[in-house]
Design an enzyme around this catalytic site. Structure first.
Site, PDB file in Angstrom:
ATOM      1  N   THR A 156      28.309  52.339  15.550  1.00  0.00           N
ATOM      2  CA  THR A 156      27.058  53.090  15.645  1.00  0.00           C
ATOM      3  C   THR A 156      26.128  52.435  16.659  1.00  0.00           C
ATOM      4  O   THR A 156      26.129  51.215  16.813  1.00  0.00           O
ATOM      5  CB  THR A 156      26.363  53.144  14.270  1.00  0.00           C
ATOM      6  OG1 THR A 156      27.287  53.630  13.310  1.00  0.00           O
ATOM      7  CG2 THR A 156      25.143  54.040  14.293  1.00  0.00           C
ATOM      8  N   ASN A 176      31.614  55.711  13.858  1.00  0.00           N
ATOM      9  CA  ASN A 176      31.777  55.119  12.529  1.00  0.00           C
ATOM     10  C   ASN A 176      32.248  53.672  12.550  1.00  0.00           C
ATOM     11  O   ASN A 176      31.467  52.781  12.270  1.00  0.00           O
ATOM     12  CB  ASN A 176      32.671  55.965  11.633  1.00  0.00           C
ATOM     13  CG  ASN A 176      32.123  56.040  10.231  1.00  0.00           C
ATOM     14  OD1 ASN A 176      30.909  56.096  10.064  1.00  0.00           O
ATOM     15  ND2 ASN A 176      32.969  56.041   9.231  1.00  0.00           N
ATOM     16  N   ASP A 198      33.464  58.923   5.376  1.00  0.00           N
ATOM     17  CA  ASP A 198      32.116  59.045   4.815  1.00  0.00           C
ATOM     18  C   ASP A 198      32.022  60.124   3.741  1.00  0.00           C
ATOM     19  O   ASP A 198      30.985  60.270   3.101  1.00  0.00           O
ATOM     20  CB  ASP A 198      31.099  59.344   5.923  1.00  0.00           C
ATOM     21  CG  ASP A 198      30.726  58.102   6.713  1.00  0.00           C
ATOM     22  OD1 ASP A 198      30.935  56.994   6.192  1.00  0.00           O
ATOM     23  OD2 ASP A 198      30.232  58.233   7.844  1.00  0.00           O
ATOM     24  N   SER A 224      23.927  57.440   6.682  1.00  0.00           N
ATOM     25  CA  SER A 224      22.702  56.653   6.490  1.00  0.00           C
ATOM     26  C   SER A 224      21.806  56.664   7.718  1.00  0.00           C
ATOM     27  O   SER A 224      20.723  56.073   7.692  1.00  0.00           O
ATOM     28  CB  SER A 224      23.077  55.199   6.144  1.00  0.00           C
ATOM     29  OG  SER A 224      23.796  55.130   4.940  1.00  0.00           O
ATOM     30  N   GLY A 247      25.991  50.897   9.571  1.00  0.00           N
ATOM     31  CA  GLY A 247      26.561  51.323   8.299  1.00  0.00           C
ATOM     32  C   GLY A 247      25.550  51.687   7.236  1.00  0.00           C
ATOM     33  O   GLY A 247      24.452  52.179   7.520  1.00  0.00           O
TER      34      GLY A 247
END
Length: 339
Positions: A156, A176, A198, A224, A247
């Site tokens: 990310t 991811n 996820d 998130s 994460g």
């Protein structure tokens, strides 16, 4: 015609590569895919500021609930001015984070699940007031929250921008994990993401929790990611642009930097570098440099404290009077840039 032919070639390359790796994607999947664009961000008010955050399935509703719960404690720099006050404040922060994360288990993709009322509650002051009333200042309830943790993401990145004309952008993108799924198309160079992990495992659906995050064709999983733009209500200028990568801790890390800067009056670098707490199931993680005396006193409130390296990296830009200032998280060797 050339463009159509090129697109078909790209589609074929994607399909061929993924099929070789055991994937099920089809040409129809690619042809039917449409990017989802929301015309308006979720909006909520906190003190002198208006917040703009992404809707579900992203972390905006969770961030809103965390901050709305904590606003009821009238947090200021006094809240962290002594060991006693800092311990109480961090205890309340941890409990608010746990309550909000428990509500996260009710979320899903609003294009596939009827969650409008859930989101409405999560950004409402009244709902936050009810949540706050369950927090006890002398003990934790950490053993009562069992929220599925999605896979940790390390692929990310986040960018926060305030432009010369006053406009602002907060963008978080992700494949991811490191190198996503670990699969790359040799002809296009595309590295495919690993977002499927996820989604919730059907085995994790207990008493309805996580049921709105089960896999469906075309559906987006929970995330998130919490890119946030904060506007000063009096001047109507952008005050802060913030977000992070790393994460499941992105939302709680973003919340802590916001609290540190806007409420505890830390300078920008201290707001980012201050040791953080995180709330996985049944334990409270603190960084090794976290205040040992505060950690000791949190244990007296029945927190199970564990030392763990914080892997979330926050990128933030703020307006300080007539200056634009930026800070990039030392945890990931980032640096601010100006043009």
């Amino acid at each position: 015609m050339g463009k159509t032919a090129d697109l078909t070639a790209v589609q074929k390359a994607i399909i061929d590569t993924l099929k070789q790796e055991g994937g099920r994607i089809t040409r129809e999947d690619l042809m039917n895919y449409t990017a989802v664009s929301n015309d308006y961000a979720l909006k909520f008010t906190l003190g002198n500021y208006t917040f703009y955050v992404p809707d579900a399935p992203f972390g905006g509703p969770v961030l809103a609930l965390m901050l709305n719960i904590l606003e009821g404690y009238n947090l200021t720099n006094r809240s962290v001015s002594t060991i006693e006050m800092k311990t109480l404040t961090y205890h309340r922060m941890i409990e608010a984070f746990r309550l909000a994360n428990a509500q996260k288990s009710e979320l899903g993709d609003p294009h596939y699940e009827n969650i409008a009322e859930i989101v409405k509650n999560m950004i409402s002051v009244g709902f936050a007031d009810n949540m706050r009333s369950t927090i006890k200042d002398d003990t934790t309830k950490q053993d009562r929250y069992d929220v599925k943790s999605v896979c940790d993401g390390h692929g990310t990145t986040h960018l926060s921008v305030i432009a010369e004309d006053g406009s602002a952008v907060a963008v978080t993108s992700s494949i991811n994990n490191y190198f996503g799924s670990g699969v790359m198309s040799p002809s296009t160079g595309i590295i495919f993401n690993d977002q499927m992990c996820d989604f919730s495992d059907p085995k994790s659906v207990i008493n309805g929790a996580n049921k709105n995050n089960l896999i469906k064709p075309g559906k987006r999983p929970l995330s998130s990611k919490s890119p946030t733009i904060i506007v000063d209500k009096q001047s109507n200028q952008v005050k802060m642009v913030v977000g992070g990568a790393g994460g499941t801790n992105i939302t709680t890390s973003t919340a802590q930097v916001i609290l540190n800067y806007l409420f505890f009056d830390y300078n920008l670098h201290k707001a980012v570098e201050e040791p953080r707490v995180q709330v996985p199931i049944n334990v409270t993680n603190v960084e090794e440099v976290f205040d040992e005396e505060v950690a000791k006193r949190l244990r007296l409130k029945n927190h199970t404290i564990d030392n763990k390296t914080e892997e979330t990296s926050i990128q933030v830009v703020v307006r300080q009077k007539n200056e634009i200032c930026a800070a990039s998280d030392y945890r990931n060797y980032g640096y601010p840039a100006g043009y």
